[in-house]
Structure formats: structure tokens, C-alpha cells
Design a protein around this motif. Structure first.
Motif, PDB file in Angstrom:
ATOM      1  N   VAL A   1     129.934  66.508  21.986  1.00 35.33           N
ATOM      2  CA  VAL A   1     131.200  67.069  21.895  1.00 35.33           C
ATOM      3  C   VAL A   1     132.231  66.269  22.636  1.00 35.33           C
ATOM      4  CG1 VAL A   1     132.517  69.300  22.491  1.00 35.33           C
ATOM      5  CG2 VAL A   1     130.441  69.493  21.905  1.00 35.33           C
ATOM      6  N   GLY A   2     133.117  65.568  22.132  1.00 28.16           N
ATOM      7  CA  GLY A   2     134.114  64.804  22.626  1.00 28.16           C
ATOM      8  C   GLY A   2     135.578  65.406  22.671  1.00 28.16           C
ATOM      9  N   LEU A   3     136.490  64.879  23.453  1.00 25.25           N
ATOM     10  CA  LEU A   3     137.861  65.249  23.654  1.00 25.25           C
ATOM     11  C   LEU A   3     138.486  64.250  22.649  1.00 25.25           C
ATOM     12  CD1 LEU A   3     140.081  66.815  24.863  1.00 25.25           C
ATOM     13  CD2 LEU A   3     140.233  65.111  26.652  1.00 25.25           C
ATOM     14  N   GLY A   4     139.328  64.890  21.648  1.00 19.60           N
ATOM     15  CA  GLY A   4     140.066  63.990  20.520  1.00 19.60           C
ATOM     16  C   GLY A   4     141.216  63.403  21.378  1.00 19.60           C
TER      17      GLY A   4
ATOM     18  N   GLY B   1     139.108  69.031  13.965  1.00 18.49           N
ATOM     19  CA  GLY B   1     140.094  69.965  13.339  1.00 18.49           C
ATOM     20  C   GLY B   1     139.302  71.280  13.273  1.00 18.49           C
ATOM     21  N   GLY B   2     139.964  72.175  14.192  1.00 19.71           N
ATOM     22  CA  GLY B   2     139.684  73.714  14.007  1.00 19.71           C
ATOM     23  C   GLY B   2     138.265  73.916  14.684  1.00 19.71           C
ATOM     24  N   ILE B   3     137.675  73.042  15.331  1.00 11.51           N
ATOM     25  CA  ILE B   3     136.321  73.340  15.820  1.00 11.51           C
ATOM     26  C   ILE B   3     136.369  74.159  17.194  1.00 11.51           C
ATOM     27  CG2 ILE B   3     134.142  72.339  16.709  1.00 11.51           C
ATOM     28  CD1 ILE B   3     134.690  69.963  14.904  1.00 11.51           C
ATOM     29  N   ASP B   4     135.925  75.445  17.180  1.00 11.71           N
ATOM     30  CA  ASP B   4     136.132  76.214  18.350  1.00 11.71           C
ATOM     31  C   ASP B   4     134.748  77.221  18.822  1.00 11.71           C
ATOM     32  OD1 ASP B   4     135.843  77.982  16.336  1.00 11.71           O
ATOM     33  OD2 ASP B   4     137.934  78.797  16.502  1.00 11.71           O
ATOM     34  N   SER B   5     133.774  76.770  18.168  1.00  5.49           N
ATOM     35  CA  SER B   5     132.447  77.295  18.465  1.00  5.49           C
ATOM     36  C   SER B   5     131.279  76.292  18.227  1.00  5.49           C
ATOM     37  CB  SER B   5     132.454  78.692  17.812  1.00  5.49           C
ATOM     38  OG  SER B   5     132.184  78.164  16.438  1.00  5.49           O
ATOM     39  N   ALA B   6     130.225  76.979  18.792  1.00  2.00           N
ATOM     40  CA  ALA B   6     128.870  76.059  18.473  1.00  2.00           C
ATOM     41  C   ALA B   6     128.543  76.322  16.687  1.00  2.00           C
ATOM     42  CB  ALA B   6     127.861  76.528  19.422  1.00  2.00           C
ATOM     43  N   GLU B   7     128.820  77.191  16.567  1.00  2.00           N
ATOM     44  CA  GLU B   7     128.289  77.443  14.976  1.00  2.00           C
ATOM     45  C   GLU B   7     129.189  76.519  14.011  1.00  2.00           C
ATOM     46  OE1 GLU B   7     127.209  80.761  17.191  1.00  2.00           O
ATOM     47  OE2 GLU B   7     129.289  80.050  16.982  1.00  2.00           O
ATOM     48  N   GLU B   8     130.811  76.463  14.443  1.00  2.17           N
ATOM     49  CA  GLU B   8     131.407  75.160  13.629  1.00  2.17           C
ATOM     50  C   GLU B   8     130.930  74.154  13.959  1.00  2.17           C
ATOM     51  OE1 GLU B   8     133.980  74.413  10.912  1.00  2.17           O
ATOM     52  OE2 GLU B   8     133.636  76.560  11.543  1.00  2.17           O
TER      53      GLU B   8
ATOM     54  N   ASN C   1     129.874  75.948  26.899  1.00  6.02           N
ATOM     55  CA  ASN C   1     129.118  76.972  25.834  1.00  6.02           C
ATOM     56  C   ASN C   1     129.014  76.330  24.602  1.00  6.02           C
ATOM     57  OD1 ASN C   1     129.682  79.056  27.918  1.00  6.02           O
ATOM     58  ND2 ASN C   1     131.765  79.489  27.091  1.00  6.02           N
ATOM     59  N   ILE C   2     129.850  75.548  23.866  1.00  6.36           N
ATOM     60  CA  ILE C   2     129.397  74.801  22.711  1.00  6.36           C
ATOM     61  C   ILE C   2     128.121  73.960  22.696  1.00  6.36           C
ATOM     62  CG2 ILE C   2     129.972  73.276  21.078  1.00  6.36           C
ATOM     63  CD1 ILE C   2     132.825  74.169  21.192  1.00  6.36           C
ATOM     64  N   ASN C   3     127.795  73.399  23.822  1.00  3.84           N
ATOM     65  CA  ASN C   3     126.752  72.482  23.772  1.00  3.84           C
ATOM     66  C   ASN C   3     125.398  73.190  24.310  1.00  3.84           C
ATOM     67  OD1 ASN C   3     127.351  69.709  23.562  1.00  3.84           O
ATOM     68  ND2 ASN C   3     128.966  69.819  25.478  1.00  3.84           N
ATOM     69  N   ASN C   4     125.531  74.356  25.037  1.00  8.76           N
ATOM     70  CA  ASN C   4     124.410  75.403  25.163  1.00  8.76           C
ATOM     71  C   ASN C   4     124.127  76.196  24.237  1.00  8.76           C
ATOM     72  OD1 ASN C   4     124.033  74.342  27.944  1.00  8.76           O
ATOM     73  ND2 ASN C   4     125.473  76.179  28.562  1.00  8.76           N
TER      74      ASN C   4
END
Length: 353
Positions: free
Chosen positions: A64-67, A291-298, A326-329
Motif C-alpha cells: 500500500v503506497g501513497l500516490g 483510484g477509489g481504493i478505500d478498503s482491504a477488499e478493494e 487497517n488495509i494491510n492487516n
């Protein structure tokens, strides 16, 4: 943990750009003294063997990176790592300093959890930013350098700006990103053509051994996006980032008529074009989805579609700094639940099915 929901109403009373500057001030404090931030780093930076992979000759502790667009001037590299990001992308950097477009130039669409920005590549310019990178080197997490042309540079001379930037930053990052997909520099998206891309990569690959990636817009016709990215890889592109912001203003209820939109409303549009590109290029190059990624599922959806890495930007505004942790866990749990021992086994799982 931070109770961001309690803080958010106060932050949203500020103009979006002012809120960003406040965040920058806080994150820049890590440059002066890291000790007060170490407990946050320990709890939020997920360094798990399940998520670790090797790309571009570097170890990515998590995907998970910062754009690009948040740390335009490379002033927050340490602070961004503290937030939990596995890598970051600075810029967009231009050869000469530029102030960007007139203010106001950033707007929240709160109901749609999206941001509209018309910043216009405001940055301190290549000489100052490369010096900033030299002061921070070596970096604890991988760093991408997002590069673009100056607004005053004519399109027929644009290639000179990109070549100049590659020469200036050569060796001071882990990969380059060619940005010809921002909607905030007049004429920039016109460079998304085969002639320009072919010539640019032909020249650029002679100058540097650093990987060079191409970032594309979400508003292209899918067949054109696939053809362009395929050709870019044939000419030497080491990866594709899909996508930049959109100028499809129908996605929000009260749009401004300037700039590009990112955030939740871009989710479907961004994935659609990424999916098409991945069908053609998975296994042939590195793919990064944004683009629009806001959860681990996405995030996991993009990874199984072929993304080695994902990037987040606007989600931070609406979900706060715990979002990355939270996303990474949760991503770790999803990967394990599918029986994989490492993220590399999950990457492109949908392409292999």
C-alpha cells in the motif's frame, strides 16, 4: 489508534488545501525528531512476511503506497512511512518551479467521499527537490519520482522536460513515473499518443537504469488505453500505473468545471480500465492500481486482477491515518484465507483462473 472521526469535522472547516498544509506541518516534524512518532510507526507500519515482495530491486514491506500529489516536494518522506505506507511517490516534479493554478483549486465532495483538484503541478522545481532527496537518502522505504512538464513548455518541446528530469533525478529514487495524464496542465493529455511515448522511452532508457513507469488517465477509450500501454511496454516501460484522476464530472452532484476527481466515485471507472490493461499486460510488466481504493477488499480485488502494488490518496482525507494499517492487516487475513503464504501468490490470481 487515532479517533479521526472526532477530528474530521474540525479539519473539514478548513479549506482543503489549508488542511493539507496542516498535515504537512505535522508530518515534517519527523524530519526534526522521530522519537515522538516511534509508537505510531510501530503500531501502524505493517511489516509482515505475507505482504513483503521484491520489486525494482527493493523490498516492499507492504503493497500500500501513497500516490503522487500529496508530497509534491519530498518534504514528508519519513512522516509518510510513519503513517504505515510501504512506499511513496513524490511530485509531480517539473524542471522549473511553478505555483500551479489560481486558488481555490481543491474541493471536497463529502457525500461522495471524493476530492476534485486543479492544483496544476505546483512544486519547488527539480533543483530544490533533488537536494531534498539527497538529504533524506538512503530511504527506508521505496520512493517513486513522478515527473511532468512545465505549464509554459510547448507540447513540441515537452520531451525535453522529461529527459531533463530523468537526468536530474537519476539515482535518487527507485523508479520514475511519466505523468502525461493529469488534467490540470493544458495539453498534457494530448501527449498520450504512440509517437510521443515511443520517442520518450527510446531516449529515456538510454539515460537511466532506474525503472520507468507510465501513468495513464481513466478517461481514455479502453481499446486506446490498452494499445498505448502495450506499446509503451514494448518500447521499454517497466510498469503501468492506472489511473490518474478523471474529468468525468457527472460522477459527483456539484462538480467544479476544473481539475480532476479522485476518491470513491473513481472506483468503478479506474478498475474497469485497469482490468482491461491487466488482461493484456499481466505477467509482462509491473502493474500498479490506484483510484477509489478505500478498503482491504478493494485492494485485494486489484491485486488478484494483476496489481503488484496499490496506491491511496483521497481515502486518507475521509478515513484517516488508521486506514493504511487497517488495509494491510485485513489484506494479510484475506491472503491467508485463500491459502496463500505470500502476496506474490495472490497477484494476478484472477488472471490465472
Amino acid at each position: 489508534m487515532i479517533n479521526y472521526e472526532a477530528i474530521k469535522p474540525w479539519l473539514f472547516k478548513l479549506e482543503p488545501e489549508d488542511a493539507h498544509h496542516l498535515a504537512e506541518c505535522v508530518l515534517r516534524l519527523t524530519n526534526l525528531c522521530e522519537i515522538p512518532f516511534k509508537p505510531f510507526l510501530k503500531s501502524h507500519f505493517v511489516d509482515n512476511s505475507v505482504l513483503t515482495q521484491e520489486l525494482f530491486g527493493r523490498t516492499f514491506s507492504n503493497p500500500v503506497g501513497l500516490g503522487a500529489g500529496f508530497d509534491k516536494n519530498a518534504t514528508m518522506i519519513k512522516g509518510i512511512r510513519t503513517l504505515g505506507f510501504g512506499f511513496t511517490e513524490i511530485g509531480t516534479v517539473t524542471p522549473k518551479p511553478q505555483e500551479g493554478n489560481p486558488k481555490p483549486r481543491m474541493f471536497r465532495h463529502i457525500e461522495e467521499k471524493s476530492i476534485q483538484n486543479a492544483m496544476g503541478f505546483n512544486n519547488h522545481g527539480a533543483p530544490k527537490i533533488v537536494n531534498m532527496l539527497k538529504q533524506r537518502f538512503p530511504y527506508e522505504t521505496p520512493i517513486g519520482i513522478n515527473i511532468g512538464k512545465n505549464k509554459t513548455t510547448p507540447d513540441d518541446q515537452a520531451i525535453n522536460d522529461y529527459i531533463s528530469l530523468i537526468d536530474t533525478f537519476n539515482g535518487w529514487g527507485d523508479y520514475f513515473v511519466i505523468n502525461i495524464s493529469s488534467p490540470n496542465t493544458p495539453g498534457l493529455r494530448d501527449l498520450q499518443n504512440e509517437e510521443f511515448i515511443s520517442e520518450l522511452f527510446t531516449q529515456a532508457k538510454k539515460l537511466t537504469k532506474m525503472p520507468i513507469l507510465l501513468k495513464i488517465a481513466p478517461d481514455m477509450e479502453i481499446k486506446d488505453a490498452v494499445a498505448l500501454t502495450k506499446m509503451a511496454v514494448e518500447k521499454g516501460a517497466d510498469g503501468i500505473i492506472a489511473t490518474n484522476t478523471t474529468v468525468d464530472y457527472s460522477l459527483v452532484k456539484e462538480p467544479k468545471k476544473i481539475g480532476g476527481i479522485s476518491g470513491a466515485v473513481l472506483k468503478e471507472k479506474s478498475f474497469k480500465i485497469f482490468e482491461a490493461i491487466a488482461k493484456e499486460l499481466y505477467g509482462k510488466t509491473v502493474l500498479i492500481s490506484v483510484g477509489g481504493i478505500d478498503s482491504a477488499e478493494e485492494a485485494y480485488k486489484r491485486i488478484k486482477a494483476g496489481a503488484s502494488l496499490v496506491q491511496i490518496l483521497s481515502g486518507l482525507v475521509f478515513h484517516g491515518p488508521d486506514m493504511i494499517m487497517n488495509i494491510n492487516n485485513e489484506l494479510t487475513k484475506l491472503i491467508k484465507a485463500d491459502g496463500y503464504k505470500n502476496i506474490t501468490e495472490a497477484i494476478g490470481a484472477d488472471r490465472k483462473a
